[in-house]
Design a protein around this motif. Structure first.
Motif, PDB file in Angstrom:
ATOM      1  N   ASP A 125     -22.336   6.003  -3.658  1.00  0.00           N
ATOM      2  CA  ASP A 125     -23.406   5.122  -4.111  1.00  0.00           C
ATOM      3  C   ASP A 125     -23.955   5.495  -5.477  1.00  0.00           C
ATOM      4  OD1 ASP A 125     -23.084   5.114  -1.236  1.00  0.00           O
ATOM      5  OD2 ASP A 125     -24.848   3.840  -1.117  1.00  0.00           O
ATOM      6  N   LEU A 128     -21.563   4.878  -8.442  1.00  0.00           N
ATOM      7  CA  LEU A 128     -21.423   3.442  -8.688  1.00  0.00           C
ATOM      8  C   LEU A 128     -22.657   2.877  -9.381  1.00  0.00           C
ATOM      9  CD1 LEU A 128     -19.729   2.186  -5.386  1.00  0.00           C
ATOM     10  CD2 LEU A 128     -18.677   2.466  -7.633  1.00  0.00           C
ATOM     11  N   GLU A 131     -22.625   4.040 -12.974  1.00  0.00           N
ATOM     12  CA  GLU A 131     -21.553   3.325 -13.659  1.00  0.00           C
ATOM     13  C   GLU A 131     -21.989   1.911 -14.054  1.00  0.00           C
ATOM     14  OE1 GLU A 131     -18.050   1.371 -11.465  1.00  0.00           O
ATOM     15  OE2 GLU A 131     -17.258   3.325 -12.075  1.00  0.00           O
ATOM     16  N   GLN A 132     -22.730   1.238 -13.183  1.00  0.00           N
ATOM     17  CA  GLN A 132     -23.209  -0.111 -13.498  1.00  0.00           C
ATOM     18  C   GLN A 132     -24.075  -0.104 -14.753  1.00  0.00           C
ATOM     19  OE1 GLN A 132     -22.884  -3.272 -11.954  1.00  0.00           O
ATOM     20  NE2 GLN A 132     -21.216  -2.382 -10.768  1.00  0.00           N
ATOM     21  N   CYS A 179     -27.419   1.181  -5.069  1.00  0.00           N
ATOM     22  CA  CYS A 179     -26.213   0.614  -5.668  1.00  0.00           C
ATOM     23  C   CYS A 179     -26.347  -0.897  -5.856  1.00  0.00           C
ATOM     24  CB  CYS A 179     -25.012   0.943  -4.793  1.00  0.00           C
ATOM     25  SG  CYS A 179     -23.434   0.486  -5.507  1.00  0.00           S
ATOM     26  N   TRP A 467     -13.313   0.156  -6.149  1.00  0.00           N
ATOM     27  CA  TRP A 467     -14.409  -0.598  -6.779  1.00  0.00           C
ATOM     28  C   TRP A 467     -14.664  -0.017  -8.167  1.00  0.00           C
ATOM     29  CZ3 TRP A 467     -17.970  -4.352  -4.753  1.00  0.00           C
ATOM     30  CH2 TRP A 467     -19.094  -4.585  -5.528  1.00  0.00           C
ATOM     31  N   HIS A 468     -14.916  -0.884  -9.125  1.00  0.00           N
ATOM     32  CA  HIS A 468     -15.303  -0.411 -10.458  1.00  0.00           C
ATOM     33  C   HIS A 468     -16.123  -1.497 -11.137  1.00  0.00           C
ATOM     34  CE1 HIS A 468     -14.979   1.142 -14.606  1.00  0.00           C
ATOM     35  NE2 HIS A 468     -14.861   2.303 -13.996  1.00  0.00           N
ATOM     36  N   ASN A 486     -19.826  -7.585 -11.286  1.00  0.00           N
ATOM     37  CA  ASN A 486     -18.945  -6.706 -12.065  1.00  0.00           C
ATOM     38  C   ASN A 486     -18.215  -7.453 -13.185  1.00  0.00           C
ATOM     39  OD1 ASN A 486     -19.716  -4.709 -10.266  1.00  0.00           O
ATOM     40  ND2 ASN A 486     -17.786  -4.687  -9.159  1.00  0.00           N
TER      41      ASN A 486
END
Length: 505
Positions: A125, A128, A131-132, A179, A467-468, A486
């Protein structure tokens, strides 16, 4: 219920000091850069691993929702909506840094309120979420329109301009609190919008702390506000507010339909990411050991409370016994326990009410022809006060049963044998959902042919749950509408395209 000394004592042994101090405070909404006092009407936050009350948050009323929305509108009109793109980028990068610096604290909130093992929150979590913000922090200076060839270039210059929509109402589910907040907030803010976030009433702490970090990062007051409360009350006031310009919701199909109806009445754009009953198909030529391991992992990760969980496993009959045996071995190795215990590999369900609902599916499916291969019970000893349920597999229920057609959202894997590729494609596509799917095969021809025929927004081939921030995610059919999360599509939905004609005559 009330917060007792016994409750705060047990938390002091589980939480780091900063998390303990924040988690045991009573929380009101966060508006205009300021934390408000808790309302007289409050909601108990329950630790699902013990059934104890952790703290309380406000059931935000209509007047307070109005203040939050108008605060976001002022921030849009006077600061964030007109800020230089490079300044927005810098602010979002600083917020990503602060999330990373406070990761241990934030992870404990989601593990405590949601029951998810803290080690999973830290490794899944939090990265991610960070990263967002890092990915979308790079977008503000990249947003641009186009020059459009007009009928006569000598008479008009025509171009497009990307404009933020304004105030975005972001409503997130309880299963991925931080997340999911990041998935909505990061692209919305990068596009120049301001946000009023309503987290689930079950898991509000990390969202409230995120709002504090946003102010520390230098975002103007009002750019990100958080209102706590139930969907029926706080959520309703937020969705129907006339100054809200867009709604972004992740949650159940039922609530999504209601929000879409309200948005339709008000002619507001809405983005919905809803449920899934996701087929995970294993062909006989696949790497069976790897496929079974992934099948078990995705079925029981976060006790199956994941929208893209591979909850419907479709296995070629010739390898069914081998796959089922491997999954049962994995399930028996899982350690059920408190979300903050680092030895835990599977936590509880979100509430006692939800556990009862999951158990209702188990009863129904056995009546309709399914056979429980293993699990299906509450733990016999230990964890007696938490909302635990054993990892479960049910073999052979007919396609028309509710447990096969509906999203159970629990540690329940439906296992169905098949005999023919065409048969399994037809059955996999038969349901009302189309969020994701998995396919396991070492035949590259089947990998291409079958994956493109599956009616799912994401198809994982020889993997699952990857997931990315760069890869669009969102469903077909009843699994969503209004744009993907995304990637470029994740920010496009928060923008309007304006066309401008300049006369040259």
């Amino acid at each position: 219920m009330s917060i007792t000394t016994d409750t705060t004592n047990y938390l002091s042994n589980l939480l780091i000091p900063s998390a303990y101090k924040f988690a045991t405070q009573k929380h009101g909404s966060f508006i205009e850069g300021t934390k408000h006092s808790i309302n007289e009407t409050s909601i108990d936050i329950i630790d699902p691993s013990t059934g104890r009350v952790i703290t309380q948050v406000s059931e935000t009323d209509e007047e307070t929702v109005d203040r939050a929305v108008l605060s976001a509108k002022r921030a849009f009109d006077e600061s964030w909506g007109h800020m230089a793109a490079s300044q927005r980028e810098a602010s979002l990068h600083r917020l990503a840094d602060l999330i990373e610096e406070n990761a241990a604290e934030l992870a404990q909130y989601d593990a405590l309120e949601g029951g998810k093992p803290v080690s999973q929150v830290e490794t899944v979590d939090l990265p991610l979420a960070i990263e967002q913000f890092r990915y979308y922090a790079g977008w503000p200076t990249k947003l641009r329109g186009d020059t459009v060839p007009a009928a006569s270039a000598s008479t008009a210059h025509v171009f497009t301009h990307k404009k933020p929509r304004g105030v975005v109402a972001a409503i997130t589910p309880w299963n991925f609190p931080l997340c999911q907040a990041a998935i909505k907030i990061a692209p919305a803010l990068a596009a120049g919008n301001t946000v009023v976030l309503k987290p689930s009433e079950l898991t509000s702490l990390s969202s409230l702390r995120l709002a504090e970090l946003a102010m520390e990062a230098g975002l103007p007051a009002g750019t990100l506000n958080v209102v706590t409360g139930t969907g029926a009350n706080t959520g309703h006031h937020l969705v129907s507010h006339p100054a809200v310009n867009m709604i972004s919701f992740t949650g159940s199909e039922k609530v999504g339909r209601h929000i879409a109806g309200q948005a339709g009445q008000d002619l507001k754009p809405v983005a919905l990411e809803l449920g899934g009953k996701n087929p995970n198909i294993i062909l006989p030529d696949a790497d069976i050991a790897k496929a079974a391991q992934y099948a078990a992992t995705t079925a029981y990760f976060y006790s199956g409370q994941v929208c893209f969980s591979g909850s419907r496993l479709m296995v070629d009959r010739s390898v069914l016994d081998e796959v089922l045996e491997a999954i049962q071995t994995h399930a028996e190795d899982l350690v059920l326990g408190h979300g903050l215990d680092r030895s835990t590999t599977m936590g509880p369900l979100s509430s006692d009410t939800h556990r009862n609902k999951v158990e209702g599916y188990l009863e129904e499916v056995t009546i309709n022809g399914g056979e429980i291969a293993f699990g299906g019970l509450r733990p016999e000893k230990g964890n007696s006060d938490g909302f635990f349920l054993q990892p479960t597999a049910i073999v052979g229920p007919p396609d028309i049963t509710p447990a096969v057609e509906e999203e159970i959202f629990g540690p329940v894997l439906i296992v169905q044998p098949f005999d023919d590729i065409e048969e399994v494609i037809t059955r996999a596509n038969k349901g009302k959902y189309g969020l994701s799917a998995g396919l396991w095969t070492n035949d590259v021809r089947n990998a291409h042919r079958i994956s493109q025929r599956l009616e799912a927004g994401t198809v994982w081939v020889n993997t699952y749950s990857d997931w990315h921030a760069t890869a669009p995610f969102g469903g077909f059919k009843n699994s969503g509408m209004g744009g993907k999360d995304n990637g470029a599509e994740g920010i496009e939905k928060f923008l309007d395209t304006q066309t401008i004609w300049m006369s040259l005559e």
